[in-house]
Design a protein around this motif. Structure first.
Motif, PDB file in Angstrom:
ATOM      1  N   UNK A   1      69.492  47.226  -7.382  1.00 29.48           N
ATOM      2  CA  UNK A   1      68.701  46.188  -6.731  1.00 29.48           C
ATOM      3  C   UNK A   1      68.397  45.055  -7.678  1.00 29.48           C
ATOM      4  N   UNK A   2      67.371  44.289  -7.353  1.00 27.31           N
ATOM      5  CA  UNK A   2      66.964  43.140  -8.167  1.00 27.31           C
ATOM      6  C   UNK A   2      65.524  43.363  -8.608  1.00 27.31           C
ATOM      7  N   UNK A   3      65.284  43.220  -9.914  1.00 29.47           N
ATOM      8  CA  UNK A   3      63.931  43.365 -10.455  1.00 29.47           C
ATOM      9  C   UNK A   3      63.111  42.185  -9.934  1.00 29.47           C
ATOM     10  N   UNK A   4      62.072  42.486  -9.165  1.00 29.03           N
ATOM     11  CA  UNK A   4      61.241  41.410  -8.631  1.00 29.03           C
ATOM     12  C   UNK A   4      59.955  41.227  -9.421  1.00 29.03           C
ATOM     13  N   UNK A   5      59.539  42.284 -10.147  1.00 29.99           N
ATOM     14  CA  UNK A   5      58.280  42.183 -10.867  1.00 29.99           C
ATOM     15  C   UNK A   5      58.202  43.230 -11.969  1.00 29.99           C
ATOM     16  N   UNK A   6      57.680  42.820 -13.131  1.00 33.60           N
ATOM     17  CA  UNK A   6      57.349  43.755 -14.202  1.00 33.60           C
ATOM     18  C   UNK A   6      55.840  43.925 -14.121  1.00 33.60           C
ATOM     19  N   UNK A   7      55.368  45.142 -13.904  1.00 35.94           N
ATOM     20  CA  UNK A   7      53.969  45.404 -13.587  1.00 35.94           C
ATOM     21  C   UNK A   7      53.128  45.855 -14.775  1.00 35.94           C
ATOM     22  N   UNK A   8      53.723  45.967 -15.956  1.00 33.60           N
ATOM     23  CA  UNK A   8      52.972  46.357 -17.154  1.00 33.60           C
ATOM     24  C   UNK A   8      53.325  45.392 -18.279  1.00 33.60           C
ATOM     25  N   UNK A   9      52.369  45.166 -19.159  1.00 35.74           N
ATOM     26  CA  UNK A   9      52.570  44.252 -20.281  1.00 35.74           C
ATOM     27  C   UNK A   9      53.261  44.962 -21.441  1.00 35.74           C
ATOM     28  N   UNK A  10      54.082  44.223 -22.160  1.00 35.24           N
ATOM     29  CA  UNK A  10      54.758  44.769 -23.333  1.00 35.24           C
ATOM     30  C   UNK A  10      53.717  45.245 -24.352  1.00 35.24           C
ATOM     31  N   UNK A  11      53.876  46.465 -24.823  1.00 36.17           N
ATOM     32  CA  UNK A  11      52.961  47.030 -25.812  1.00 36.17           C
ATOM     33  C   UNK A  11      51.716  47.662 -25.217  1.00 36.17           C
ATOM     34  N   UNK A  12      51.590  47.635 -23.890  1.00 35.32           N
ATOM     35  CA  UNK A  12      50.405  48.191 -23.232  1.00 35.32           C
ATOM     36  C   UNK A  12      50.493  49.713 -23.129  1.00 35.32           C
ATOM     37  N   UNK A  13      49.330  50.351 -23.120  1.00 34.70           N
ATOM     38  CA  UNK A  13      49.261  51.784 -22.860  1.00 34.70           C
ATOM     39  C   UNK A  13      49.411  51.983 -21.359  1.00 34.70           C
ATOM     40  N   UNK A  14      50.299  52.880 -20.965  1.00 31.94           N
ATOM     41  CA  UNK A  14      50.488  53.169 -19.550  1.00 31.94           C
ATOM     42  C   UNK A  14      50.130  54.618 -19.281  1.00 31.94           C
ATOM     43  N   UNK A  15      49.735  54.863 -18.061  1.00 34.86           N
ATOM     44  CA  UNK A  15      49.348  56.191 -17.625  1.00 34.86           C
ATOM     45  C   UNK A  15      50.498  56.836 -16.874  1.00 34.86           C
ATOM     46  N   UNK A  16      50.423  58.133 -16.729  1.00 34.70           N
ATOM     47  CA  UNK A  16      51.391  58.855 -15.910  1.00 34.70           C
ATOM     48  C   UNK A  16      51.321  58.304 -14.492  1.00 34.70           C
ATOM     49  N   UNK A  17      52.464  58.043 -13.875  1.00 31.13           N
ATOM     50  CA  UNK A  17      52.610  57.597 -12.495  1.00 31.13           C
ATOM     51  C   UNK A  17      52.197  56.140 -12.281  1.00 31.13           C
ATOM     52  N   UNK A  18      51.913  55.404 -13.360  1.00 32.75           N
ATOM     53  CA  UNK A  18      51.552  53.991 -13.229  1.00 32.75           C
ATOM     54  C   UNK A  18      52.800  53.191 -12.872  1.00 32.75           C
ATOM     55  N   UNK A  19      52.730  52.304 -11.866  1.00 28.21           N
ATOM     56  CA  UNK A  19      53.886  51.463 -11.537  1.00 28.21           C
ATOM     57  C   UNK A  19      54.235  50.538 -12.709  1.00 28.21           C
ATOM     58  N   UNK A  20      55.530  50.502 -13.059  1.00 28.04           N
ATOM     59  CA  UNK A  20      56.001  49.664 -14.160  1.00 28.04           C
ATOM     60  C   UNK A  20      56.859  48.497 -13.663  1.00 28.04           C
TER      61      UNK A  20
END
Length: 167
Positions: free
Chosen positions: A138-157
């Motif tokens: 498909x086509x990437x429409x959005x990056x939902x996390x910032x570079x270098x950010x801490x992410x949680x399990x199941x967090x949309x990226x």
């Protein structure tokens, strides 16, 4: 089932998930219970990550049902968003990186076409770099996390417009 037996069963279930997915590390937290498992394994096959994330969600949902609590974000749908876009979620807790190193370009950018299995980003967990791969073309429409950010399990990226929704 008493608390010690439930925790022992949780550890066994997590080890089974690690074996099935060839995972090198996994973290689990439920209230005051925190379990972190790590071992040295060959590189994770990116195509198995969505399957393993689903298994962890099932485990959490099963334990939440047994304890009478709700699972929160862990029970949210993984593959599809309301408008048929695919949401790519983090399979683990860690640090999110959009590129292989700070001085290199990101793996993907919004508007870029991706193929199934293509690397989208990296989540670092316990010094292990885990590639996040596109589950569908498909086509990437959005990056939902910032570079270098801490992410949680199941967090949309990422949000990917799949070919079915892009037509």
């Amino acid at each position: 089932m008493d608390k010690k037996k439930l925790q022992a069963q949780t550890v066994r279930d997590l080890l089974n998930i690690m074996d099935e997915g060839n995972l090198s590390a996994i973290r689990y937290k439920d209230g005051d219970v925190k379990i972190e498992l790590e071992r040295t394994l060959p590189r994770v096959d990116g195509l198995s990550l969505p399957h393993m994330a689903q298994r962890v969600r099932e485990l959490i949902d099963t334990e939440a049902s047994a304890s009478g609590t709700t699972a929160g974000a862990a029970s949210a749908p993984v593959a599809q968003h309301e408008d048929s876009d695919t949401l790519v979620r983090s399979p683990m807790v860690g640090t999110f990186y959009v590129g292989p190193s700070p001085d290199e370009d990101p793996f993907v950018k919004p508007g870029q076409e991706v193929l199934t299995g293509q690397t989208l980003a990296i989540v670092e967990a316990m010094k292990m770099m885990n590639e996040i791969k596109a589950p569908a073309p498909g086509i990437v429409t959005e990056v939902l996390a910032a570079n270098g950010a801490q992410v949680e399990y199941d967090q949309p990226l990422f949000r990917i417009a799949t070919e079915a929704s892009a037509q």
